[in-house]
Design a protein around this motif. Sequence first.
Motif, PDB file in Angstrom:
ATOM      1  N   MET A   1       0.837  -1.194   0.000  1.00 55.77           N
ATOM      2  CA  MET A   1       0.000   0.000   0.000  1.00 55.77           C
ATOM      3  C   MET A   1       0.875   1.250   0.000  1.00 55.77           C
ATOM      4  O   MET A   1       1.830   1.339   0.774  1.00 55.77           O
ATOM      5  CB  MET A   1      -0.920   0.003   1.233  1.00 55.77           C
ATOM      6  N   SER A   2       0.542   2.187  -0.857  1.00 55.42           N
ATOM      7  CA  SER A   2       1.310   3.425  -0.917  1.00 55.42           C
ATOM      8  C   SER A   2       0.925   4.340   0.235  1.00 55.42           C
ATOM      9  O   SER A   2      -0.119   4.157   0.881  1.00 55.42           O
ATOM     10  CB  SER A   2       1.067   4.140  -2.241  1.00 55.42           C
ATOM     11  N   ILE A   3       1.762   5.335   0.495  1.00 56.70           N
ATOM     12  CA  ILE A   3       1.471   6.295   1.554  1.00 56.70           C
ATOM     13  C   ILE A   3       0.191   7.064   1.243  1.00 56.70           C
ATOM     14  O   ILE A   3      -0.606   7.378   2.138  1.00 56.70           O
ATOM     15  CB  ILE A   3       2.661   7.246   1.739  1.00 56.70           C
ATOM     16  N   THR A   4      -0.035   7.342  -0.042  1.00 57.41           N
ATOM     17  CA  THR A   4      -1.261   8.048  -0.444  1.00 57.41           C
ATOM     18  C   THR A   4      -2.506   7.240  -0.092  1.00 57.41           C
ATOM     19  O   THR A   4      -3.488   7.788   0.421  1.00 57.41           O
ATOM     20  CB  THR A   4      -1.233   8.334  -1.955  1.00 57.41           C
ATOM     21  N   ASP A   5      -2.463   5.937  -0.363  1.00 50.95           N
ATOM     22  CA  ASP A   5      -3.594   5.075  -0.018  1.00 50.95           C
ATOM     23  C   ASP A   5      -3.809   5.022   1.498  1.00 50.95           C
ATOM     24  O   ASP A   5      -4.950   4.996   1.974  1.00 50.95           O
ATOM     25  CB  ASP A   5      -3.372   3.661  -0.562  1.00 50.95           C
ATOM     26  N   PHE A   6      -2.717   4.988   2.238  1.00 48.49           N
ATOM     27  CA  PHE A   6      -2.813   4.955   3.706  1.00 48.49           C
ATOM     28  C   PHE A   6      -3.457   6.240   4.221  1.00 48.49           C
ATOM     29  O   PHE A   6      -4.328   6.206   5.103  1.00 48.49           O
ATOM     30  CB  PHE A   6      -1.422   4.775   4.308  1.00 48.49           C
ATOM     31  N   LEU A   7      -3.059   7.370   3.672  1.00 48.10           N
ATOM     32  CA  LEU A   7      -3.657   8.645   4.075  1.00 48.10           C
ATOM     33  C   LEU A   7      -5.136   8.694   3.712  1.00 48.10           C
ATOM     34  O   LEU A   7      -5.959   9.228   4.474  1.00 48.10           O
ATOM     35  CB  LEU A   7      -2.909   9.804   3.416  1.00 48.10           C
ATOM     36  N   ALA A   8      -5.485   8.124   2.551  1.00 48.48           N
ATOM     37  CA  ALA A   8      -6.897   8.081   2.150  1.00 48.48           C
ATOM     38  C   ALA A   8      -7.706   7.250   3.144  1.00 48.48           C
ATOM     39  O   ALA A   8      -8.837   7.613   3.500  1.00 48.48           O
ATOM     40  CB  ALA A   8      -7.016   7.511   0.741  1.00 48.48           C
ATOM     41  N   ASP A   9      -7.143   6.141   3.597  1.00 51.09           N
ATOM     42  CA  ASP A   9      -7.834   5.301   4.585  1.00 51.09           C
ATOM     43  C   ASP A   9      -7.989   6.034   5.917  1.00 51.09           C
ATOM     44  O   ASP A   9      -8.984   5.846   6.632  1.00 51.09           O
ATOM     45  CB  ASP A   9      -7.078   3.995   4.793  1.00 51.09           C
ATOM     46  N   LEU A  10      -6.996   6.857   6.271  1.00 55.12           N
ATOM     47  CA  LEU A  10      -7.086   7.606   7.523  1.00 55.12           C
ATOM     48  C   LEU A  10      -8.280   8.551   7.529  1.00 55.12           C
ATOM     49  O   LEU A  10      -8.893   8.781   8.581  1.00 55.12           O
ATOM     50  CB  LEU A  10      -5.794   8.411   7.756  1.00 55.12           C
ATOM     51  N   PHE A  11      -8.617   9.085   6.371  1.00 55.14           N
ATOM     52  CA  PHE A  11      -9.719  10.039   6.283  1.00 55.14           C
ATOM     53  C   PHE A  11     -11.011   9.396   5.775  1.00 55.14           C
ATOM     54  O   PHE A  11     -11.979  10.105   5.477  1.00 55.14           O
ATOM     55  CB  PHE A  11      -9.330  11.204   5.372  1.00 55.14           C
ATOM     56  N   ASN A  12     -11.018   8.079   5.690  1.00 56.04           N
ATOM     57  CA  ASN A  12     -12.214   7.359   5.261  1.00 56.04           C
ATOM     58  C   ASN A  12     -13.181   7.221   6.440  1.00 56.04           C
ATOM     59  O   ASN A  12     -12.826   6.635   7.462  1.00 56.04           O
ATOM     60  CB  ASN A  12     -11.812   5.974   4.737  1.00 56.04           C
ATOM     61  N   PRO A  13     -14.406   7.743   6.336  1.00 49.71           N
ATOM     62  CA  PRO A  13     -15.355   7.667   7.465  1.00 49.71           C
ATOM     63  C   PRO A  13     -15.671   6.236   7.876  1.00 49.71           C
ATOM     64  O   PRO A  13     -16.008   5.985   9.037  1.00 49.71           O
ATOM     65  CB  PRO A  13     -16.605   8.379   6.934  1.00 49.71           C
ATOM     66  N   ASP A  14     -15.590   5.298   6.945  1.00 46.86           N
ATOM     67  CA  ASP A  14     -15.882   3.904   7.270  1.00 46.86           C
ATOM     68  C   ASP A  14     -14.765   3.244   8.065  1.00 46.86           C
ATOM     69  O   ASP A  14     -14.936   2.128   8.579  1.00 46.86           O
ATOM     70  CB  ASP A  14     -16.121   3.108   5.982  1.00 46.86           C
ATOM     71  N   LEU A  15     -13.614   3.892   8.149  1.00 43.38           N
ATOM     72  CA  LEU A  15     -12.466   3.362   8.903  1.00 43.38           C
ATOM     73  C   LEU A  15     -12.127   4.312  10.046  1.00 43.38           C
ATOM     74  O   LEU A  15     -10.962   4.664  10.271  1.00 43.38           O
ATOM     75  CB  LEU A  15     -11.259   3.180   7.977  1.00 43.38           C
ATOM     76  N   ALA A  16     -13.146   4.708  10.789  1.00 40.70           N
ATOM     77  CA  ALA A  16     -12.956   5.715  11.841  1.00 40.70           C
ATOM     78  C   ALA A  16     -12.017   5.238  12.935  1.00 40.70           C
ATOM     79  O   ALA A  16     -11.399   6.048  13.631  1.00 40.70           O
ATOM     80  CB  ALA A  16     -14.312   6.089  12.440  1.00 40.70           C
ATOM     81  N   PHE A  17     -11.900   3.923  13.107  1.00 44.45           N
ATOM     82  CA  PHE A  17     -11.016   3.401  14.149  1.00 44.45           C
ATOM     83  C   PHE A  17      -9.545   3.628  13.830  1.00 44.45           C
ATOM     84  O   PHE A  17      -8.711   3.688  14.740  1.00 44.45           O
ATOM     85  CB  PHE A  17     -11.262   1.903  14.355  1.00 44.45           C
ATOM     86  N   LEU A  18      -9.202   3.773  12.538  1.00 43.18           N
ATOM     87  CA  LEU A  18      -7.791   3.867  12.149  1.00 43.18           C
ATOM     88  C   LEU A  18      -7.120   5.152  12.648  1.00 43.18           C
ATOM     89  O   LEU A  18      -6.045   5.090  13.257  1.00 43.18           O
ATOM     90  CB  LEU A  18      -7.664   3.729  10.633  1.00 43.18           C
ATOM     91  N   PRO A  19      -7.706   6.340  12.423  1.00 45.31           N
ATOM     92  CA  PRO A  19      -7.069   7.537  12.969  1.00 45.31           C
ATOM     93  C   PRO A  19      -7.026   7.546  14.488  1.00 45.31           C
ATOM     94  O   PRO A  19      -6.078   8.075  15.076  1.00 45.31           O
ATOM     95  CB  PRO A  19      -7.927   8.689  12.422  1.00 45.31           C
ATOM     96  N   LYS A  20      -8.042   6.948  15.144  1.00 41.34           N
ATOM     97  CA  LYS A  20      -7.999   6.869  16.607  1.00 41.34           C
ATOM     98  C   LYS A  20      -6.856   5.976  17.064  1.00 41.34           C
ATOM     99  O   LYS A  20      -6.157   6.286  18.034  1.00 41.34           O
ATOM    100  CB  LYS A  20      -9.342   6.343  17.141  1.00 41.34           C
ATOM    101  N   ALA A  21      -6.671   4.862  16.352  1.00 41.22           N
ATOM    102  CA  ALA A  21      -5.560   3.968  16.695  1.00 41.22           C
ATOM    103  C   ALA A  21      -4.221   4.658  16.486  1.00 41.22           C
ATOM    104  O   ALA A  21      -3.294   4.517  17.301  1.00 41.22           O
ATOM    105  CB  ALA A  21      -5.642   2.701  15.841  1.00 41.22           C
ATOM    106  N   LEU A  22      -4.104   5.410  15.393  1.00 46.04           N
ATOM    107  CA  LEU A  22      -2.859   6.131  15.128  1.00 46.04           C
ATOM    108  C   LEU A  22      -2.598   7.172  16.209  1.00 46.04           C
ATOM    109  O   LEU A  22      -1.463   7.297  16.706  1.00 46.04           O
ATOM    110  CB  LEU A  22      -2.936   6.811  13.759  1.00 46.04           C
ATOM    111  N   ALA A  23      -3.639   7.908  16.604  1.00 46.44           N
ATOM    112  CA  ALA A  23      -3.465   8.937  17.636  1.00 46.44           C
ATOM    113  C   ALA A  23      -3.035   8.325  18.962  1.00 46.44           C
ATOM    114  O   ALA A  23      -2.103   8.818  19.617  1.00 46.44           O
ATOM    115  CB  ALA A  23      -4.770   9.717  17.808  1.00 46.44           C
ATOM    116  N   ILE A  24      -3.687   7.234  19.361  1.00 44.00           N
ATOM    117  CA  ILE A  24      -3.330   6.591  20.627  1.00 44.00           C
ATOM    118  C   ILE A  24      -1.926   6.010  20.553  1.00 44.00           C
ATOM    119  O   ILE A  24      -1.129   6.122  21.495  1.00 44.00           O
ATOM    120  CB  ILE A  24      -4.363   5.506  20.987  1.00 44.00           C
TER     121      ILE A  24
END
Length: 308
Positions: A1-24
């Motif tokens: 997965m490219s960094i661009t795809d990873f950033l897109a997943d971070l801002f994907n509303p259906d993957l809300a757990f991902l940015p929370k996991a990154l923040a923690i």
Amino acid sequence: MSITDFLADLFNPDLAFLPKALAIAVMSSVVCGVVGCYVVLRGMAFIGDAVAHAVFPGLAIAFVLQGSLVLGGAVAGIATALLIAVFAQHRRVKEDSLIGVFFVAAFALGIVIISRAPGYAGSLQQFLFGSITGIPDRDLYTVGFTGLAILAVVFLLHKELVAICLDREMARSIGLRVFWLDIALYVMVTLAVVISLQTIGNILVLALLITPAAAARLLTDRLALMMLLAPVIGGGSALVGLYLSWSYDLPVGGTIVLVATAVFLLAWLFAPRHGQVLRRWREWRAQVGAAVSQEGASSFRGVRTGDG
């Protein structure tokens, strides 16, 4: 997965757990990096592992009561740390022995408690190895506020904590309240461990506390710079580790720890003053220089003898 795809997943509303996991993951890694500096200076890496065991009964009780895991683990860990600090005043039994007795007993109590709860097998795996899914918003806020509180205590008590880590007897002789400073350090270690359990897990949390600080110790002899490098290494390891975990479907806790370990190994090999490769290079150059100087001196003596 490219960094661009990873950033897109971070801002994907259906993957809300991902940015929370990154923040923690990043917040807990930064806090562990700072607190871990004191642990490394004091040579008490064992306490990080012991605290991870001590918080387990609080996690188990919180799970049974459907409460906050962070709060439950913090209460259990702090209570056990207070017991250690009190019993450690009796110098007949050393501090590491008391840690082995109380913290492992706390872990055993946690196992007994959680084994009585329905569906404990899945929750036990989450406690031991961490999980990036299902992190509630309240835990995100708890980790943030707890991390800021720990950093505030570090700012206020930095000199005193360094004193008891380097020389406890000297600290006692100049009038520092070693007992209360011990409690403050134990509590900070406990809270740093607890806020890291969500993503890193109970088994691997010691690495988050020790590895970045140990790598920073290899990179510099200045304490202030060490306390800046350790959280940078920890936070960077969390970011890279989560990216690799998400890209290749790897366990997040294990991946973060492996990234931090790779940084430590690079520091061990290539650190400017203490790296093994550069140190051997300097030793080799010194030996070559000495041999050349000796050969030159011998040649000079030979020329002088011939002239005579």
